[in-house]
Design an enzyme around this catalytic site. Structure first.
Site, PDB file in Angstrom:
ATOM      1  N   LYS A 213       0.852  -1.188   0.000  1.00  0.00           N
ATOM      2  CA  LYS A 213       0.000   0.000   0.000  1.00  0.00           C
ATOM      3  C   LYS A 213       0.885   1.234   0.000  1.00  0.00           C
ATOM      4  CE  LYS A 213      -4.058  -1.974   2.287  1.00  0.00           C
ATOM      5  NZ  LYS A 213      -5.029  -1.842   3.390  1.00  0.00           N
ATOM      6  N   ARG A 215       0.858   5.863  -0.734  1.00  0.00           N
ATOM      7  CA  ARG A 215       0.174   7.097  -0.366  1.00  0.00           C
ATOM      8  C   ARG A 215      -1.157   7.247  -1.081  1.00  0.00           C
ATOM      9  NH1 ARG A 215       3.661  12.339  -1.393  1.00  0.00           N
ATOM     10  NH2 ARG A 215       5.131  10.890  -0.450  1.00  0.00           N
ATOM     11  N   GLY A 217      -2.777   4.627  -3.018  1.00  0.00           N
ATOM     12  CA  GLY A 217      -3.570   3.439  -3.312  1.00  0.00           C
ATOM     13  C   GLY A 217      -2.866   2.162  -2.909  1.00  0.00           C
ATOM     14  N   VAL A 219      -1.172  -1.708  -4.228  1.00  0.00           N
ATOM     15  CA  VAL A 219      -0.489  -2.362  -5.345  1.00  0.00           C
ATOM     16  C   VAL A 219      -0.774  -3.858  -5.293  1.00  0.00           C
ATOM     17  CG1 VAL A 219       1.707  -2.769  -6.502  1.00  0.00           C
ATOM     18  CG2 VAL A 219       1.320  -0.605  -5.299  1.00  0.00           C
ATOM     19  N   LYS A 232      -1.302  -0.925  -9.843  1.00  0.00           N
ATOM     20  CA  LYS A 232      -1.460   0.088  -8.799  1.00  0.00           C
ATOM     21  C   LYS A 232      -2.885   0.615  -8.888  1.00  0.00           C
ATOM     22  CE  LYS A 232       0.814   4.267  -7.002  1.00  0.00           C
ATOM     23  NZ  LYS A 232       1.903   5.243  -7.256  1.00  0.00           N
ATOM     24  N   ASP A 333      10.337  12.981  -5.614  1.00  0.00           N
ATOM     25  CA  ASP A 333      10.057  12.115  -4.457  1.00  0.00           C
ATOM     26  C   ASP A 333      10.945  10.875  -4.519  1.00  0.00           C
ATOM     27  OD1 ASP A 333       8.880  11.355  -2.079  1.00  0.00           O
ATOM     28  OD2 ASP A 333       7.156  10.402  -3.021  1.00  0.00           O
TER      29      ASP A 333
END
EC number: 2.7.11.30
Length: 503
Positions: A213, A215, A217, A219, A232, A333
């Site tokens: 899991k 941010r 959703g 997977v 995803k 990120d």
């Protein structure tokens, strides 16, 4: 005299048959180039040329009517006898009427509209308006009772088996994902598979198990025709995140061995809720974070992980100029949880939902208003103290380099030499809490100017010494002094050659 009149009749019959054959051939798409009316082609006198059909549509919503006229290429006529693009469609709040034809400028017409002004509500209609919500509430309560009674709250529709008949018209039997991707990269636009093929793939995937899991959703590991894929799944609340990530992944010329391989995007609506899918390559080792937690690495393994990560970031950062060019992209990120480890021990960069693209022609950046995004632990000093220049694309690339230096530190700690290695830890594990705030990170990184500790043992190994030098040059407080991704890639390539490593 009668014989003289009758003689030309066979010749006349042949002329009639020839004319009929020519008319029949003209009805087939692709028989000859068509000139069609195109409402967007202002530079070409509102005319386009195609080997397929002319197309006109009118879309009606509650408050406006949208007209569209253009050419449809023959390759887009699927299936050929009744193309989907020529079929009318309707969605909540809108109705689209379409018309396809095969004569020059035959689409320069006004399609009839059906929207009519609604009369005032009569007694019956007023009663229906009042009773409707009441009935809806009652039905909803009954449905909730039924669900609770059966104790079946279904979060994902997982079919028991694949239905290969669903994709047979578009994807031939025996075709693999590798075949489709190869065809797309060699003969397509370089921006991903056609939308119809993406939808066909997504709707014939069998979900196997949830593997994580994030941010936005969850997977899943899935299968398509026996091949494993990663799915995803975003909730409908995260539609903007899903759309953004799909948009970035389908950037022209983005595909690279060290960028996660994108396969398809689709929205699946079962009438109760909507799921937004991103389908990509599946890598059984999972994230670099998981991999380093489970295993130590050799010097060769460390260099492979670091060099492949640098190669992926260098490709993201690079602008490719040309008609099939690629804009420069910054990740924003980058961290060990957003890097996946492939079966051959190399890495690929994933999770491009926060990425930004640079348009060099206009020197603009497509970025959301909130610039303080990403994972706080990996934020560069200029992001933490809010001094980053948001209008300068190089600023975002330099922030990525800082984060990659932290990832290299995580990798190097797990490099085992003579059985000696450090336990896996996140950067700044000894200086901030497990979930640090921006203020806590700013105090450590900007005010105290601290960086992760580099063990003395690294100086006794040439590979670790080079890695430590790269890290320090990634962590400079002044972003302009940091190395570029391409420079790091070249340095690690030289190191791999010295160590006799084959990538």
């Amino acid at each position: 005299m009668e014989a003289a009149v009758a003689a030309p009749r066979p010749r006349l019959l042949l002329l009639v048959l020839a004319a009929a054959a020519a008319a029949a051939a003209a009805l087939l798409p692709g028989a000859t180039a068509l000139q069609c009316f195109c409402h967007l082609c202002t530079k070409d006198n509102f005319t386009c040329v195609t080997d397929g059909l002319c197309f006109v549509s009118v879309t009606e919503t509650t408050d406006k009517v949208i007209h569209n006229s253009m050419c449809i290429a023959e390759i887009d006529l699927i299936p050929r006898d009744r193309p989907f693009v020529c079929a009318p469609s309707s969605k909540t709040g809108s109705v689209t009427t379409t018309y396809c034809c095969n004569q020059d400028h035959c689409n320069k017409i006004e399609l009839p509209t059906t929207v009519k002004s609604s009369p005032g509500l009569g007694p019956v209609e007023l009663a229906a308006v009042i009773a409707g919500p009441v009935c809806f509430v009652c039905i909803s309560l009954m449905l909730m009772v039924y669900i609770c009674h059966n104790r079946t709250v279904i979060h994902h529709r997982v079919p028991n088996e694949e239905d290969p008949s669903l994709d047979r018209p578009f994807i031939s039997e025996g075709t693999t994902l590798k075949d489709l991707i190869y065809d797309m990269t060699t003969s397509g636009s370089g921006s991903g598979l056609p939308l119809l093929v993406q939808r066909t793939i997504a709707r014939t995937i069998v979900l196997q198990e949830s593997i994580g899991k994030g941010r936005f959703g969850e997977v899943w590991r899935g299968k398509w025709r026996g091949e494993e894929v990663a799915v995803k799944i975003f909730s409908s609340r995260e539609e903007r995140s899903w759309f953004r990530e799909a948009e970035i992944y389908q950037t022209v010329m983005l595909r690279h061995e060290n960028i996660l391989g994108f396969i398809a995007a689709d929205n699946k609506d079962n009438g109760t809720w909507t799921q937004l899918w991103l389908v990509s390559d599946y890598h059984e080792h999972g994230s670099l974070f998981d991999y380093l937690n489970r295993y130590t690495v050799t010097v060769e393994g460390m260099i492979k992980l670091a060099l492949s990560t640098a190669s992926g970031l260098a490709h993201l950062h690079m602008e490719i100029v040309g008609t099939q060019g690629k804009p420069a992209i910054a990740h924003r990120d980058l961290k060990s949880k957003n890097i996946l480890v492939k079966k051959n021990g190399t890495c690929c960069i994933a999770d491009l939902g926060l990425a930004v693209r640079h348009d060099s022609a206009t020197d603009t950046i497509d970025i959301a208003p909130n610039h303080r995004v990403g994972t706080k632990r990996y934020m560069a000093p200029e992001v933490l103290d809010d001094s980053i220049n948001m209008k300068h694309f190089e600023s975002f690339k330099r922030a990525d380099i800082y984060a990659m230096g932290l990832v290299f530190w995580e990798i190097a700690r797990r490099c085992s030499i003579g059985g000696i290695h450090e336990d896996y830890q996140l950067p700044y594990y000894d200086l901030v809490p497990s979930d640090p705030s921006v203020e806590e990170m700013r105090k450590v990184v900007c005010e105290q100017k601290l960086r992760p500790n580099i063990p003395n043992r690294w100086q006794s190994c040439e590979a670790l010494r080079v890695m430590a030098k790269i890290m320090r040059e990634c962590w400079y407080a002044n972003g302009a002094a940091r190395l570029t991704a391409l420079r790091i890639k070249k340095t690690l390539s030289q190191l791999s050659q010295q160590e006799g490593i084959k990538m």
